[in-house]
Design an enzyme around this catalytic site. Structure first.
Site, short mmCIF file in Angstrom:
data_model
loop_
_atom_site.label_atom_id
_atom_site.label_comp_id
_atom_site.label_asym_id
_atom_site.label_seq_id
_atom_site.Cartn_x
_atom_site.Cartn_y
_atom_site.Cartn_z
N ASP A 81 0.84 -1.29 -0.01
CA ASP A 81 0.00 -0.06 0.03
C ASP A 81 0.82 1.32 -0.11
OD1 ASP A 81 0.97 -0.42 2.35
OD2 ASP A 81 -0.81 -0.92 3.43
N HIS A 106 -6.92 -4.70 10.65
CA HIS A 106 -6.72 -4.73 9.29
C HIS A 106 -5.45 -5.22 8.78
CE1 HIS A 106 -4.60 -0.41 9.97
NE2 HIS A 106 -3.89 -1.37 9.61
N GLU A 140 -9.75 -1.89 5.85
CA GLU A 140 -10.29 -1.36 7.20
C GLU A 140 -11.43 -2.53 7.31
OE1 GLU A 140 -8.58 0.29 8.83
OE2 GLU A 140 -7.83 2.17 8.12
C1 F6R Z 1 1.46 -1.36 6.21
C2 F6R Z 1 0.21 -1.96 6.34
C3 F6R Z 1 -0.48 -1.84 7.74
C4 F6R Z 1 0.38 -2.14 8.73
C5 F6R Z 1 -0.49 -2.24 10.28
C6 F6R Z 1 0.16 -2.14 11.18
O1 F6R Z 1 2.06 -1.60 4.89
O2 F6R Z 1 -0.17 -2.58 5.43
O3 F6R Z 1 -1.48 -2.75 7.55
O4 F6R Z 1 1.02 -3.57 8.82
O5 F6R Z 1 -1.22 -0.91 10.25
O6 F6R Z 1 1.42 -1.27 11.26
P1 F6R Z 1 2.43 -1.08 12.46
O7 F6R Z 1 3.30 -2.47 12.02
O8 F6R Z 1 3.23 0.14 12.53
O9 F6R Z 1 1.74 -1.69 13.95
#
Ligand code: F6R
Length: 262
Positions: free
Chosen positions: A67, A138, A143
Protein backbone atom coordinates in the site's frame (compact mmCIF):
# COMPACT_ATOMS: atom_id res chain seq x y z
CA UNK A 1 -1.50 -22.29 10.01
CA UNK A 2 1.64 -21.99 12.15
CA UNK A 3 1.91 -19.74 15.20
CA UNK A 4 5.47 -19.04 16.32
CA UNK A 5 5.64 -17.31 19.71
CA UNK A 6 8.80 -15.89 21.24
CA UNK A 7 9.44 -13.72 24.29
CA UNK A 8 10.79 -10.71 22.42
CA UNK A 9 10.29 -8.81 19.18
CA UNK A 10 13.96 -9.36 18.29
CA UNK A 11 13.48 -13.13 18.47
CA UNK A 12 10.41 -13.16 16.21
CA UNK A 13 12.20 -10.90 13.74
CA UNK A 14 15.10 -13.36 13.54
CA UNK A 15 12.68 -16.29 13.08
CA UNK A 16 10.77 -14.44 10.33
CA UNK A 17 14.05 -13.58 8.57
CA UNK A 18 15.08 -17.25 8.65
CA UNK A 19 11.85 -18.20 6.88
CA UNK A 20 12.20 -15.45 4.24
CA UNK A 21 15.84 -16.28 3.48
CA UNK A 22 15.17 -20.03 3.31
CA UNK A 23 12.50 -19.38 0.66
CA UNK A 24 14.74 -17.06 -1.41
CA UNK A 25 17.57 -19.60 -1.24
CA UNK A 26 15.29 -22.15 -2.90
CA UNK A 27 14.08 -19.70 -5.58
CA UNK A 28 16.40 -16.74 -6.26
CA UNK A 29 13.91 -15.16 -8.70
CA UNK A 30 11.56 -14.69 -5.80
CA UNK A 31 8.55 -12.36 -5.73
CA UNK A 32 8.28 -10.87 -2.27
CA UNK A 33 5.28 -8.90 -1.00
CA UNK A 34 6.25 -6.27 1.57
CA UNK A 35 4.61 -4.18 4.27
CA UNK A 36 5.60 -0.94 5.98
CA UNK A 37 4.95 0.16 9.58
CA UNK A 38 6.83 -0.78 12.70
CA UNK A 39 6.08 -4.53 12.71
CA UNK A 40 8.43 -5.63 9.88
CA UNK A 41 11.30 -3.28 10.84
CA UNK A 42 13.12 -5.98 12.83
CA UNK A 43 12.76 -8.40 9.91
CA UNK A 44 14.18 -5.78 7.53
CA UNK A 45 17.12 -5.08 9.86
CA UNK A 46 17.85 -8.81 9.99
CA UNK A 47 17.57 -9.19 6.19
CA UNK A 48 20.04 -6.31 5.77
CA UNK A 49 22.47 -8.09 8.14
CA UNK A 50 22.10 -11.40 6.33
CA UNK A 51 22.54 -9.69 2.95
CA UNK A 52 25.72 -7.94 4.13
CA UNK A 53 27.06 -11.27 5.42
CA UNK A 54 26.36 -12.86 2.03
CA UNK A 55 23.76 -15.28 3.42
CA UNK A 56 21.01 -14.04 1.08
CA UNK A 57 20.98 -12.08 -2.17
CA UNK A 58 18.14 -9.95 -3.53
CA UNK A 59 19.72 -9.46 -6.98
CA UNK A 60 16.98 -11.41 -8.72
CA UNK A 61 14.18 -10.64 -6.26
CA UNK A 62 11.14 -8.55 -7.22
CA UNK A 63 9.08 -6.84 -4.54
CA UNK A 64 5.53 -5.51 -4.41
CA UNK A 65 4.42 -3.37 -1.49
CA UNK A 66 0.94 -3.64 -0.07
CA UNK A 67 0.00 0.00 0.00
CA UNK A 68 0.84 3.69 -0.19
CA UNK A 69 -0.79 6.84 1.17
CA UNK A 70 -2.76 8.57 -1.55
CA UNK A 71 -1.49 12.07 -2.22
CA UNK A 72 2.09 11.58 -1.01
CA UNK A 73 5.00 11.64 -3.45
CA UNK A 74 7.66 8.94 -3.16
CA UNK A 75 10.18 11.41 -1.73
CA UNK A 76 7.84 12.49 1.10
CA UNK A 77 9.43 11.25 4.37
CA UNK A 78 6.13 9.64 5.43
CA UNK A 79 5.48 7.94 2.09
CA UNK A 80 5.79 4.19 2.02
CA UNK A 81 8.21 4.38 -0.94
CA UNK A 82 10.51 6.53 1.19
CA UNK A 83 10.08 4.12 4.12
CA UNK A 84 11.03 1.11 1.98
CA UNK A 85 14.05 2.82 0.46
CA UNK A 86 15.44 3.98 3.79
CA UNK A 87 14.59 0.88 5.83
CA UNK A 88 15.46 -1.82 3.32
CA UNK A 89 16.12 -1.20 -0.38
CA UNK A 90 19.01 1.29 0.09
CA UNK A 91 20.89 -1.28 2.19
CA UNK A 92 20.57 -4.51 0.19
CA UNK A 93 21.72 -5.66 -3.25
CA UNK A 94 18.29 -5.31 -4.87
CA UNK A 95 17.77 -3.58 -8.22
CA UNK A 96 15.43 -0.66 -7.37
CA UNK A 97 13.73 -1.12 -10.76
CA UNK A 98 12.44 -4.40 -9.33
CA UNK A 99 10.82 -2.76 -6.29
CA UNK A 100 7.19 -1.83 -6.79
CA UNK A 101 5.26 0.44 -4.41
CA UNK A 102 1.85 1.82 -5.41
CA UNK A 103 2.15 5.35 -6.81
CA UNK A 104 0.40 7.68 -4.37
CA UNK A 105 0.30 10.42 -7.02
CA UNK A 106 -1.48 8.39 -9.74
CA UNK A 107 -4.24 10.65 -11.09
CA UNK A 108 -6.19 7.84 -12.68
CA UNK A 109 -6.02 5.62 -9.60
CA UNK A 110 -8.45 3.03 -10.97
CA UNK A 111 -6.25 2.44 -13.99
CA UNK A 112 -3.17 2.44 -11.79
CA UNK A 113 -4.64 -0.24 -9.48
CA UNK A 114 -5.55 -2.45 -12.46
CA UNK A 115 -2.03 -2.03 -13.77
CA UNK A 116 -0.52 -2.92 -10.36
CA UNK A 117 -2.49 -6.16 -10.20
CA UNK A 118 -1.46 -6.93 -13.79
CA UNK A 119 2.21 -6.43 -12.89
CA UNK A 120 1.87 -8.89 -10.01
CA UNK A 121 0.37 -11.46 -12.41
CA UNK A 122 3.09 -10.88 -15.00
CA UNK A 123 5.72 -11.47 -12.30
CA UNK A 124 4.13 -14.88 -11.71
CA UNK A 125 2.25 -13.90 -8.53
CA UNK A 126 3.60 -13.17 -5.07
CA UNK A 127 5.60 -16.06 -3.59
CA UNK A 128 5.56 -14.75 -0.04
CA UNK A 129 3.63 -11.82 1.40
CA UNK A 130 4.83 -10.11 4.60
CA UNK A 131 2.04 -8.57 6.69
CA UNK A 132 1.56 -6.58 9.88
CA UNK A 133 -1.84 -6.15 11.52
CA UNK A 134 -3.64 -2.99 12.61
CA UNK A 135 -5.09 -2.72 16.10
CA UNK A 136 -8.51 -2.92 14.39
CA UNK A 137 -7.53 -6.16 12.66
CA UNK A 138 -6.76 -4.68 9.24
CA UNK A 139 -4.19 -6.09 6.83
CA UNK A 140 -2.72 -3.66 4.29
CA UNK A 141 -5.27 -0.80 4.44
CA UNK A 142 -8.29 -3.11 4.34
CA UNK A 143 -10.27 -1.45 7.06
CA UNK A 144 -13.09 -3.21 8.93
CA UNK A 145 -15.89 -4.03 6.50
CA UNK A 146 -13.60 -4.35 3.45
CA UNK A 147 -14.83 -7.08 1.15
CA UNK A 148 -12.91 -10.29 1.64
CA UNK A 149 -12.78 -10.45 -2.17
CA UNK A 150 -11.46 -6.89 -2.54
CA UNK A 151 -8.70 -6.04 -5.03
CA UNK A 152 -6.14 -3.23 -5.21
CA UNK A 153 -8.08 0.03 -4.94
CA UNK A 154 -8.44 3.44 -3.32
CA UNK A 155 -9.53 3.11 0.31
CA UNK A 156 -10.62 5.66 2.90
CA UNK A 157 -8.71 5.24 6.16
CA UNK A 158 -10.57 4.43 9.36
CA UNK A 159 -10.43 6.91 12.28
CA UNK A 160 -8.53 4.26 14.33
CA UNK A 161 -5.85 3.91 11.63
CA UNK A 162 -5.48 7.69 11.34
CA UNK A 163 -5.07 7.82 15.13
CA UNK A 164 -2.56 4.90 15.18
CA UNK A 165 -0.50 6.31 12.30
CA UNK A 166 -0.50 9.91 13.56
CA UNK A 167 2.59 8.99 15.61
CA UNK A 168 4.63 9.25 12.41
CA UNK A 169 3.32 12.74 11.51
CA UNK A 170 3.69 16.11 13.22
CA UNK A 171 -0.04 16.17 13.90
CA UNK A 172 -3.11 14.08 13.17
CA UNK A 173 -4.37 16.47 10.47
CA UNK A 174 -1.35 15.65 8.33
CA UNK A 175 -2.22 11.95 8.10
CA UNK A 176 -3.62 11.31 4.60
CA UNK A 177 -7.26 10.21 4.59
CA UNK A 178 -6.91 7.82 1.63
CA UNK A 179 -4.53 5.13 0.45
CA UNK A 180 -4.01 2.79 -2.47
CA UNK A 181 -4.04 -0.73 -1.08
CA UNK A 182 -3.96 -4.32 -2.22
CA UNK A 183 -7.29 -5.95 -1.41
CA UNK A 184 -7.91 -8.92 0.85
CA UNK A 185 -8.54 -10.99 -2.29
CA UNK A 186 -5.20 -9.86 -3.75
CA UNK A 187 -3.37 -10.82 -0.55
CA UNK A 188 -5.01 -14.25 -0.38
CA UNK A 189 -3.57 -15.05 -3.82
CA UNK A 190 0.00 -14.93 -2.47
CA UNK A 191 1.43 -18.44 -2.36
CA UNK A 192 2.54 -18.02 1.24
CA UNK A 193 1.95 -15.40 3.93
CA UNK A 194 3.72 -14.39 7.13
CA UNK A 195 2.24 -11.96 9.65
CA UNK A 196 4.37 -10.27 12.30
CA UNK A 197 2.82 -8.73 15.42
CA UNK A 198 4.26 -7.50 18.67
CA UNK A 199 3.05 -5.61 21.70
CA UNK A 200 -0.03 -5.64 23.89
CA UNK A 201 -2.04 -3.34 21.58
CA UNK A 202 -2.10 -6.11 18.95
CA UNK A 203 -3.24 -8.89 21.33
CA UNK A 204 -6.98 -8.49 20.77
CA UNK A 205 -6.73 -8.21 16.98
CA UNK A 206 -4.45 -11.27 16.88
CA UNK A 207 -6.86 -13.36 18.96
CA UNK A 208 -9.78 -12.29 16.75
CA UNK A 209 -7.84 -12.97 13.55
CA UNK A 210 -6.56 -16.42 14.53
CA UNK A 211 -9.24 -17.80 16.81
CA UNK A 212 -12.31 -15.67 16.07
CA UNK A 213 -14.90 -16.10 13.35
CA UNK A 214 -14.19 -15.24 9.71
CA UNK A 215 -15.51 -11.72 9.30
CA UNK A 216 -14.87 -8.68 7.12
CA UNK A 217 -14.86 -6.67 10.36
CA UNK A 218 -11.41 -8.20 11.10
CA UNK A 219 -9.84 -8.39 7.67
CA UNK A 220 -6.92 -10.49 9.01
CA UNK A 221 -9.42 -13.26 9.84
CA UNK A 222 -9.55 -13.88 6.06
CA UNK A 223 -6.12 -15.50 6.45
CA UNK A 224 -8.00 -18.48 7.89
CA UNK A 225 -8.89 -19.19 4.25
CA UNK A 226 -5.22 -19.43 3.24
CA UNK A 227 -3.40 -22.79 3.41
CA UNK A 228 0.10 -21.49 4.16
CA UNK A 229 0.28 -18.77 6.83
CA UNK A 230 2.86 -18.37 9.62
CA UNK A 231 2.28 -15.90 12.45
CA UNK A 232 5.33 -14.54 14.28
CA UNK A 233 4.19 -13.16 17.63
CA UNK A 234 5.90 -11.88 20.73
CA UNK A 235 4.41 -12.97 24.05
CA UNK A 236 2.44 -9.75 24.45
CA UNK A 237 0.78 -10.00 21.04
CA UNK A 238 0.00 -13.68 21.75
CA UNK A 239 -1.34 -12.99 25.24
CA UNK A 240 -5.06 -13.24 24.37
CA UNK A 241 -4.78 -16.48 22.37
CA UNK A 242 -6.51 -19.46 23.99
CA UNK A 243 -4.62 -22.30 22.26
CA UNK A 244 -1.02 -21.31 22.97
CA UNK A 245 -0.17 -24.78 24.30
CA UNK A 246 -1.33 -26.35 21.05
CA UNK A 247 0.77 -23.94 18.94
CA UNK A 248 3.82 -24.76 21.08
CA UNK A 249 3.13 -28.47 20.73
CA UNK A 250 3.01 -28.11 16.92
CA UNK A 251 6.34 -26.25 16.96
CA UNK A 252 7.93 -29.05 19.00
CA UNK A 253 6.52 -31.60 16.53
CA UNK A 254 8.01 -29.59 13.64
CA UNK A 255 11.43 -29.79 15.29
CA UNK A 256 11.14 -33.57 15.66
CA UNK A 257 9.97 -34.05 12.08
CA UNK A 258 12.36 -31.45 10.63
CA UNK A 259 9.43 -30.08 8.61
CA UNK A 260 6.98 -27.20 8.85
CA UNK A 261 3.43 -28.19 9.74
CA UNK A 262 0.75 -25.81 8.43
C1 F6R B 1 1.54 -1.25 6.14
C2 F6R B 1 0.28 -1.95 6.32
C3 F6R B 1 -0.50 -1.91 7.58
C4 F6R B 1 0.35 -2.19 8.83
C5 F6R B 1 -0.51 -2.14 10.07
C6 F6R B 1 0.32 -2.31 11.33
O1 F6R B 1 2.06 -1.44 4.85
O2 F6R B 1 -0.14 -2.55 5.38
O3 F6R B 1 -1.54 -2.85 7.51
O4 F6R B 1 0.94 -3.46 8.69
O5 F6R B 1 -1.19 -0.93 10.14
O6 F6R B 1 1.19 -1.23 11.46
P1 F6R B 1 2.38 -1.26 12.51
O7 F6R B 1 3.28 -2.36 12.11
O8 F6R B 1 3.04 0.09 12.39
O9 F6R B 1 1.76 -1.49 13.85
Amino acid sequence: MRVIIRKTYEEISVEAAKLVTSRIEKKPEFVLGLATGSSPLGLYRELINLNKKGVVSFKKVKTFNLDEYYGLKGDHPQSYRYFMNTNLFDHIDIDKANTMVPDGTAQDWEEFCRHYEQKIKEAGGIDLQVLGIGSDGHIAFNEPGSSLASRTRLVALDAQTIEDNSRFFEDKNQVPRFALSMGVGTILEAKEIILIANGKNKAKAIAQAIEGPLTSMISASALQMHPKVSYFLDEEAASELKRINYYKFVEEAEKKLGKEIF
